[in-house]
Structure formats: C-alpha cells, structure tokens
Design a protein around this motif. Structure first.
Motif, PDB file in Angstrom:
ATOM      1  N   ASP A 142      10.516   2.103  -5.847  1.00  0.00           N
ATOM      2  CA  ASP A 142      11.516   1.062  -6.135  1.00  0.00           C
ATOM      3  C   ASP A 142      12.187   0.568  -4.858  1.00  0.00           C
ATOM      4  OD1 ASP A 142      10.866   1.242  -8.761  1.00  0.00           O
ATOM      5  OD2 ASP A 142      12.577   2.480  -9.337  1.00  0.00           O
ATOM      6  N   ARG A 143      12.378   1.511  -3.902  1.00  0.00           N
ATOM      7  CA  ARG A 143      12.987   1.116  -2.632  1.00  0.00           C
ATOM      8  C   ARG A 143      12.088   0.098  -1.928  1.00  0.00           C
ATOM      9  NH1 ARG A 143      12.615   1.366   2.332  1.00  0.00           N
ATOM     10  NH2 ARG A 143      10.747   2.664   2.355  1.00  0.00           N
ATOM     11  N   ILE A 144      10.774   0.345  -1.974  1.00  0.00           N
ATOM     12  CA  ILE A 144       9.834  -0.577  -1.326  1.00  0.00           C
ATOM     13  C   ILE A 144       9.797  -1.916  -2.062  1.00  0.00           C
ATOM     14  CG2 ILE A 144       7.419  -0.944  -0.659  1.00  0.00           C
ATOM     15  CD1 ILE A 144       7.198   2.136  -0.371  1.00  0.00           C
ATOM     16  N   ARG A 145       9.861  -1.854  -3.401  1.00  0.00           N
ATOM     17  CA  ARG A 145       9.902  -3.112  -4.168  1.00  0.00           C
ATOM     18  C   ARG A 145      11.106  -3.942  -3.738  1.00  0.00           C
ATOM     19  NH1 ARG A 145       8.265  -5.489  -8.825  1.00  0.00           N
ATOM     20  NH2 ARG A 145       7.204  -3.771  -9.834  1.00  0.00           N
ATOM     21  N   LYS A 146      12.228  -3.215  -3.540  1.00  0.00           N
ATOM     22  CA  LYS A 146      13.455  -3.893  -3.107  1.00  0.00           C
ATOM     23  C   LYS A 146      13.274  -4.505  -1.715  1.00  0.00           C
ATOM     24  CE  LYS A 146      18.160  -4.396  -3.250  1.00  0.00           C
ATOM     25  NZ  LYS A 146      18.273  -4.960  -1.918  1.00  0.00           N
ATOM     26  N   GLU A 147      12.651  -3.733  -0.848  1.00  0.00           N
ATOM     27  CA  GLU A 147      12.416  -4.215   0.515  1.00  0.00           C
ATOM     28  C   GLU A 147      11.534  -5.462   0.503  1.00  0.00           C
ATOM     29  OE1 GLU A 147      10.535  -2.466   4.682  1.00  0.00           O
ATOM     30  OE2 GLU A 147      11.243  -1.030   3.166  1.00  0.00           O
ATOM     31  N   LEU A 148      10.516  -5.435  -0.328  1.00  0.00           N
ATOM     32  CA  LEU A 148       9.632  -6.602  -0.458  1.00  0.00           C
ATOM     33  C   LEU A 148      10.388  -7.796  -1.037  1.00  0.00           C
ATOM     34  CD1 LEU A 148       6.484  -4.730  -1.756  1.00  0.00           C
ATOM     35  CD2 LEU A 148       6.525  -6.184   0.268  1.00  0.00           C
ATOM     36  N   ALA A 149      11.260  -7.496  -1.985  1.00  0.00           N
ATOM     37  CA  ALA A 149      12.045  -8.571  -2.592  1.00  0.00           C
ATOM     38  C   ALA A 149      12.909  -9.256  -1.535  1.00  0.00           C
ATOM     39  CB  ALA A 149      12.916  -8.023  -3.717  1.00  0.00           C
ATOM     40  N   ASP A 150      13.411  -8.472  -0.593  1.00  0.00           N
ATOM     41  CA  ASP A 150      14.209  -9.051   0.485  1.00  0.00           C
ATOM     42  C   ASP A 150      13.368  -9.979   1.354  1.00  0.00           C
ATOM     43  OD1 ASP A 150      16.383  -7.704  -0.441  1.00  0.00           O
ATOM     44  OD2 ASP A 150      16.224  -6.027   0.972  1.00  0.00           O
ATOM     45  N   ALA A 204       0.837  -1.204   0.000  1.00  0.00           N
ATOM     46  CA  ALA A 204       0.000   0.000   0.000  1.00  0.00           C
ATOM     47  C   ALA A 204       0.871   1.253   0.000  1.00  0.00           C
ATOM     48  CB  ALA A 204      -0.913  -0.008   1.232  1.00  0.00           C
ATOM     49  N   ALA A 205       1.956   1.222   0.773  1.00  0.00           N
ATOM     50  CA  ALA A 205       2.875   2.367   0.808  1.00  0.00           C
ATOM     51  C   ALA A 205       3.483   2.597  -0.568  1.00  0.00           C
ATOM     52  CB  ALA A 205       3.974   2.113   1.848  1.00  0.00           C
ATOM     53  N   ARG A 206       3.791   1.498  -1.241  1.00  0.00           N
ATOM     54  CA  ARG A 206       4.371   1.623  -2.572  1.00  0.00           C
ATOM     55  C   ARG A 206       3.348   2.225  -3.538  1.00  0.00           C
ATOM     56  NH1 ARG A 206       4.146  -1.775  -6.846  1.00  0.00           N
ATOM     57  NH2 ARG A 206       5.683  -1.465  -8.508  1.00  0.00           N
ATOM     58  N   THR A 207       2.088   1.818  -3.390  1.00  0.00           N
ATOM     59  CA  THR A 207       1.044   2.362  -4.250  1.00  0.00           C
ATOM     60  C   THR A 207       0.922   3.877  -4.042  1.00  0.00           C
ATOM     61  OG1 THR A 207      -0.138   0.268  -4.144  1.00  0.00           O
ATOM     62  CG2 THR A 207      -1.398   2.184  -4.878  1.00  0.00           C
ATOM     63  N   VAL A 208       1.005   4.300  -2.786  1.00  0.00           N
ATOM     64  CA  VAL A 208       0.961   5.735  -2.487  1.00  0.00           C
ATOM     65  C   VAL A 208       2.123   6.453  -3.171  1.00  0.00           C
ATOM     66  CG1 VAL A 208       1.195   7.468  -0.650  1.00  0.00           C
ATOM     67  CG2 VAL A 208      -0.259   5.444  -0.301  1.00  0.00           C
ATOM     68  N   ALA A 209       3.308   5.876  -3.047  1.00  0.00           N
ATOM     69  CA  ALA A 209       4.502   6.465  -3.666  1.00  0.00           C
ATOM     70  C   ALA A 209       4.342   6.546  -5.178  1.00  0.00           C
ATOM     71  CB  ALA A 209       5.742   5.648  -3.299  1.00  0.00           C
ATOM     72  N   ARG A 210       3.766   5.483  -5.764  1.00  0.00           N
ATOM     73  CA  ARG A 210       3.593   5.459  -7.212  1.00  0.00           C
ATOM     74  C   ARG A 210       2.587   6.514  -7.653  1.00  0.00           C
ATOM     75  NH1 ARG A 210       1.481   0.725  -9.528  1.00  0.00           N
ATOM     76  NH2 ARG A 210       2.424   1.360 -11.493  1.00  0.00           N
ATOM     77  N   GLU A 211       1.541   6.675  -6.849  1.00  0.00           N
ATOM     78  CA  GLU A 211       0.521   7.645  -7.234  1.00  0.00           C
ATOM     79  C   GLU A 211       1.078   9.052  -7.238  1.00  0.00           C
ATOM     80  OE1 GLU A 211      -2.592   6.517  -4.584  1.00  0.00           O
ATOM     81  OE2 GLU A 211      -3.441   5.084  -6.014  1.00  0.00           O
ATOM     82  N   ASP A 266       2.336  -5.363 -10.991  1.00  0.00           N
ATOM     83  CA  ASP A 266       1.313  -4.350 -11.220  1.00  0.00           C
ATOM     84  C   ASP A 266       0.379  -4.813 -12.326  1.00  0.00           C
ATOM     85  OD1 ASP A 266       2.346  -2.503  -9.325  1.00  0.00           O
ATOM     86  OD2 ASP A 266       3.956  -2.035 -10.730  1.00  0.00           O
ATOM     87  N   THR A 267      -0.901  -4.732 -12.065  1.00  0.00           N
ATOM     88  CA  THR A 267      -1.887  -5.098 -13.077  1.00  0.00           C
ATOM     89  C   THR A 267      -2.849  -3.929 -13.254  1.00  0.00           C
ATOM     90  OG1 THR A 267      -3.588  -5.943 -11.572  1.00  0.00           O
ATOM     91  CG2 THR A 267      -1.805  -7.459 -12.148  1.00  0.00           C
ATOM     92  N   PRO A 268      -3.656  -3.975 -14.315  1.00  0.00           N
ATOM     93  CA  PRO A 268      -4.620  -2.882 -14.536  1.00  0.00           C
ATOM     94  C   PRO A 268      -5.558  -2.685 -13.332  1.00  0.00           C
ATOM     95  CG  PRO A 268      -4.488  -4.279 -16.471  1.00  0.00           C
ATOM     96  CD  PRO A 268      -3.675  -4.948 -15.404  1.00  0.00           C
ATOM     97  N   THR A 269      -5.764  -3.731 -12.574  1.00  0.00           N
ATOM     98  CA  THR A 269      -6.680  -3.612 -11.425  1.00  0.00           C
ATOM     99  C   THR A 269      -5.928  -3.401 -10.119  1.00  0.00           C
ATOM    100  OG1 THR A 269      -6.677  -6.019 -11.274  1.00  0.00           O
ATOM    101  CG2 THR A 269      -8.486  -5.003 -12.483  1.00  0.00           C
ATOM    102  N   GLY A 270      -4.672  -3.007 -10.213  1.00  0.00           N
ATOM    103  CA  GLY A 270      -3.905  -2.765  -8.995  1.00  0.00           C
ATOM    104  C   GLY A 270      -2.832  -3.812  -8.806  1.00  0.00           C
ATOM    105  N   PRO A 271      -1.945  -3.593  -7.833  1.00  0.00           N
ATOM    106  CA  PRO A 271      -0.831  -4.522  -7.630  1.00  0.00           C
ATOM    107  C   PRO A 271      -1.269  -5.809  -6.926  1.00  0.00           C
ATOM    108  CG  PRO A 271      -0.747  -2.752  -6.023  1.00  0.00           C
ATOM    109  CD  PRO A 271      -1.919  -2.458  -6.911  1.00  0.00           C
ATOM    110  N   THR A 272      -0.600  -6.903  -7.303  1.00  0.00           N
ATOM    111  CA  THR A 272      -0.780  -8.155  -6.575  1.00  0.00           C
ATOM    112  C   THR A 272       0.595  -8.615  -6.119  1.00  0.00           C
ATOM    113  OG1 THR A 272      -0.468  -9.542  -8.513  1.00  0.00           O
ATOM    114  CG2 THR A 272      -2.715  -8.858  -8.036  1.00  0.00           C
TER     115      THR A 272
END
Length: 477
Positions: A452-460, A437-444, A467-473
């Motif tokens: 990207d930092r959050i994506r990296k954190e999640l990857a860890d 959700a935080a990443r979605t806020v950042a993207r918006e 990301d899909t047309p109906t939101g991230p999964t």
RNA sequence: GGUGCCAUACCCAAGUGGCUAGGGAGCGGUCUGCAAAACCGUCAACCCCGGUUCGAAUCCGGGUGGCACCUCCA
C-alpha cells in the motif's frame, strides 16, 4: 417491423411506407464547408445516422444523399450580406476552393469518428451547376420567376400552397416590418440565380442564361436530390431551423418545376443541441465546440454519439461538461458490461437463424422503440436492461446486443482505445516499472502495508495501478 | 408582434389514461488483501390551480416559468 415517424408534413405520427417497396430515397441537408462543424451540427448527423440504420435494420435498401455545400450563398435572401465561403477565405487568407477542401476533409473526419455510415452519394454543389441552371430554367419557363437588376427571383405568390408546410399565414407575414423588400415583389420571394455585378469578379461564378453569377442557396438541394434520388423523396431530413425558409423554398421550387409532383413524403426535423445558458450553438455567435475539442478533453467520439442517443431527436438536448461526463460513464460501463456477452456469443458459434421465444420478447421491445418515431433513448434503455438480464444466457444477450448495435452504431464488437495517456519518457517508465515490481514482490509475501505504501508512492507520481488476473498494469492519470 | 415547443427525482432522460423505463451520481452490500471493475440492493418525480374520468405525469381550461422559429444556421 413497422416504423412510424413524426412527419413535419401534417405534424403527426405516421406509419412509414416507401414509394417503392424495400427501397428508400433519403436526402439530408449537409454542411456548408466554410468552417468546422460544431457538435450541435453533428447531433443532427448522428440522429440521421440512427434513422438510416433503423431503416436498414428494418430491411430497406437506403439511397442516402448528403450534400456538401461548397459554394457560398449570401448570408441572407435579400440583396445584401456576405458570402460565407468568401468570408471564410478572407478570414484565413486562402482561396475559397482551399477553404472548401479543408473543411470538407475535417467534416468527413468527424463523420468517420462518429461511426456514421457513408451516404450513397456525397454530392458537391459546385459539381451540379448545370442541373441547378436547368431547374431554374424550368421554373422560368413555367412563369414562376422574375428578373430584377441583380437576380432572378422565385415568385412565391404563384405557388398557392407556399406557406402550408411551415404554417405561415401569408397575410400576417406581410404585416412584418423586419423584411426589407429591395426589388422583390413579396417578402418571401427568394433568389434562384444571383447575377454578379459587372464591375466585380467573384471567386466562384458561372455562366448562365441570366448572366455570370451563382445559384441561389435553396436550388442545390432541389437539383441534387432530383438528380440522385428522383422527383419524389421518401424522406427529407434537416434541422428544425430549416422548416421555415429552406425547406419551404425547396418544396416551392421542386413542385413548381415538376408540375406539382410531391417533393418529399416524409419530413423529419432534428431539434437543436443547446448549451447550459440556453443558447443554441451557432457559428455566427462566435465560440463553438467541435468534436476535436471533446477529444482533446479526453472524450472518445463515440462518447458523444452515446450522449446523442440519450435524448430523442425531436427534443432539445442540453450540452454541459457534466452531462457529457455522465453519458461517457454510462457508455463506458455499458461497453464493459456488454463486452463479455459479445465475446460469449462470438465464441458460441450458435446458428443465428431462429431466436428463442424469450429472446424474441426482447427483440420486439427494441424494435417497438425504433418504430415509435425512432425512440433511440428508449431502445438504448432496452439494451441497458438486457445487458443485466441474467435470465438469458450470455451468448444470447451478446447476440441480441450485437444485432441492435447495427442501429446504435457503437461498435460494441471492438474495444474502445484507451484515452491518450500522458507521455512518459523511458527513464520515468523504468522507475515506475521498478516500483510496480517492488509492490508485486511485497504482495507476493503478503506484506500489505509495504504494498500500500508503494501504491501511495505511485499515486504521488500520478500513476494508477490496477491488479488484473494477468498481473498489475499501470497508467499515468 | 406572429407561430410553435417544453416543464418528470441530485443530474440527464423515456413515458401520450390503469402495466417497476433506463442511465449517471449518491448510499448500503457481495467479491477481489487494499484499490479498480463487475454484480446485488436502495433512494426518489411528475411546475401550480381547476376540470373530465372509477382512475391523470398522460386528456381539457387557466396560470407561472423557460425556450425556439419568423435574418445565415443542424
């Protein structure tokens, strides 16, 4: 549509015609249920399923019989050797009947997972003891059998054509020193009925005119195929290993008991699956791979089906994990490509009566591949090419692919379930949701570095976000 | 010892005398902020030596390498 098959009887390509127009009697040698089926066994059943489906695609009604061998025969045709069912029972401390029930169930589960069509009949050998006894009686009354101390044997010398099917030169075989004759008159003679020793009780034995005992291991196929299909089968299938002994003996028994009526008109034999170190898979050599092992490694059963579809049934196919992964990737990409096409067809509500000319060409190519000795890999190539052929509308391509899937059996109309994700507890899920959700806020707010930092954190955390047309999964890797 | 089969690019794999098989991986690109997916493009092969032919991966002969069945096996 014309079908041609390589007939082991005569070893050449032959146009297929059924005895009775529009109907096919097909008998496939099934498993002995003393252990799990390995993926090499399963390759044969997958290939036979392609055959069954191709026949139905071509308009035949198929009477398909697959036997379940739940009675132990000896591990050799000579007098010695163990009973596989009894061995299985001893191994697991259960009765032979429990062993049969357990492994039959496991087999049927694999069958279903591979999307194999249910045979018309699943006869169990133990349900056909009377038919087997009467077959042996027919042979005995016609003078093809002789008694020894422990069994009733088929006298292969009395059947002049005995070696023809397998191309055995009898005189040369006789020179072989590896066969221990025992009480047999000829090395190729085989047991029709084994008589239990007086002092020993077996777990499975039946009364017979020759004494208490059990049927020889080739008898069941002859008896059950005759009972459920007739004296002459249109098609008889099995593995190449069966040509030499099992099928040769089935022919001898059946044709002698039926006064020379041909046993089967077309014989199709499947080549083996090999492992990388060139061994064929075999239960007797210890370790073997089951479908469940593949599933445990994250493969879908249909990935294995697709893997089988990449090679012709009369060629060796080499199993390795990279090879299977390659097939899985191809399979998954194929589904992703075809899903929108299938959906477009289903939404289009186009009457499916006639096929436009440009689609007919594709149809012909596919059917031609099937007709050429069941060339499934070629047919699959046609399907792959069509999926990317933009000259045809999506709906039309979807319609063809769905039609062809009746043969390929990949269930293209449904999406494959995602592989089992690693279990995530509620706390962790909540934390991941918060990060996403935080990443979605950042993207918006187009704060890409933060996103990207959050994506990296999640990857860890081993979490992959898509990301899909109906939101991230997200899912756990 | 007997019988039979196979050899195709990085990998899997069709092809049986002239007609781009196909897929996976790789590489380049399009498109999505990135990523993923998708799409487009690209790459490359016929084990060796002879022969037949206008033309051979394909037919024939020889060689090399690998395998299977002949014992229960799909």
């Amino acid at each position: 549509m014309k079908l041609h098959f390589h007939n082991t009887l005569g070893r050449k390509l032959q146009e297929f015609e059924s005895l009775e127009p529009g109907r096919v009697g097909m008998y496939c040698c099934g498993p002995t249920v003393y252990h799990y089926a390995h993926i090499g066994n399963l390759r044969t059943y997958v290939n036979e399923d392609f055959l069954r489906r191709a026949l139905e695609y071509a308009g035949y009604a198929v009477n398909h019989v697959v036997n379940i061998t739940d009675v132990g025969h000896l591990t050799s045709d000579a007098d010695d050797g163990d009973d596989k069912m009894e061995k299985g029972a001893a191994r697991e401390g259960r009765t032979v009947w429990e062993i049969a029930a357990h492994y039959t169930e496991a087999f049927l589960r694999d069958w279903q997972r591979l999307n194999l069509l249910q045979p018309t009949h699943w006869p169990k050998a133990t349900d056909y003891i009377p038919q087997q006894i009467s077959l042996v009686q027919e042979l005995e009354s016609r003078g093809y059998a002789y008694r020894t101390s422990d069994a009733l044997y088929f006298d292969t010398e009395k059947f002049a054509a005995y070696g023809d099917f397998a191309g055995i030169k009898m005189d040369k075989l006789l020179a072989g020193v590896r066969v221990d004759l025992g009480d047999k008159k000829n090395p190729t003679d085989f047991a029709l009925w084994k008589i239990s020793p007086k002092d020993k009780r077996r777990a499975m034995e039946w009364e017979s005119p020759w004494g208490v005992g059990f049927p020889g291991w080739h008898v069941e196929c002859s008896a059950m195929s005759t009972a459920l299909i007739g004296k002459t089968l249109d098609i008889h299938c099995g593995g190449t290993d069966h040509i030499r002994v099992h099928h040769t003996n089935e022919i001898a028994q059946s044709e002698c008991a039926h006064d020379g009526v041909p046993f089967a008109r077309f014989w199709l034999h499947n080549e083996f699956l090999k492992t990388e170190d060139s061994d064929k898979m075999s239960k007797s050599s210890g370790e073997f791979l089951t479908l469940q092992v593949l599933v445990d490694r994250g493969f879908h059963a249909l990935d294995y089906r697709y893997f089988c579809a990449t090679a012709h049934y009369r060629k060796f196919l080499t199993f390795s994990w990279p090879n299977l992964e390659s097939a899985r990737d191809a399979h998954r990409a194929f589904r992703r490509r075809t899903a929108p096409l299938v959906a477009a067809f289903q939404a289009s509500q186009v009457p499916s009566a006639t096929l436009p000319g440009d689609a007919k060409i594709w149809q012909d190519r596919f059917e031609e591949a099937l007709g050429q000795d069941l060339n499934i890999p070629k047919a699959l190539g046609v399907a792959q090419t069509l999926a990317r052929e933009t000259a045809l509308t999506e709906a039309l391509r979807g319609r063809l692919l769905l039609d062809w899937d009746r043969v390929l059996g990949l269930s293209l109309e449904v999406s494959l379930p995602e592989p089992e994700a690693e279990a995530v507890d509620d706390d962790e899920a909540a934390r991941i949701d918060a990060l996403v959700a935080a990443r979605t806020v950042a993207r918006e707010s187009k704060n890409w570095p933060e996103a990207d930092r959050i994506r990296k954190e999640l990857a860890d955390l081993k979490v992959v976000v898509t990301d899909t047309p109906t939101g991230p999964t997200w899912k756990k890797a």
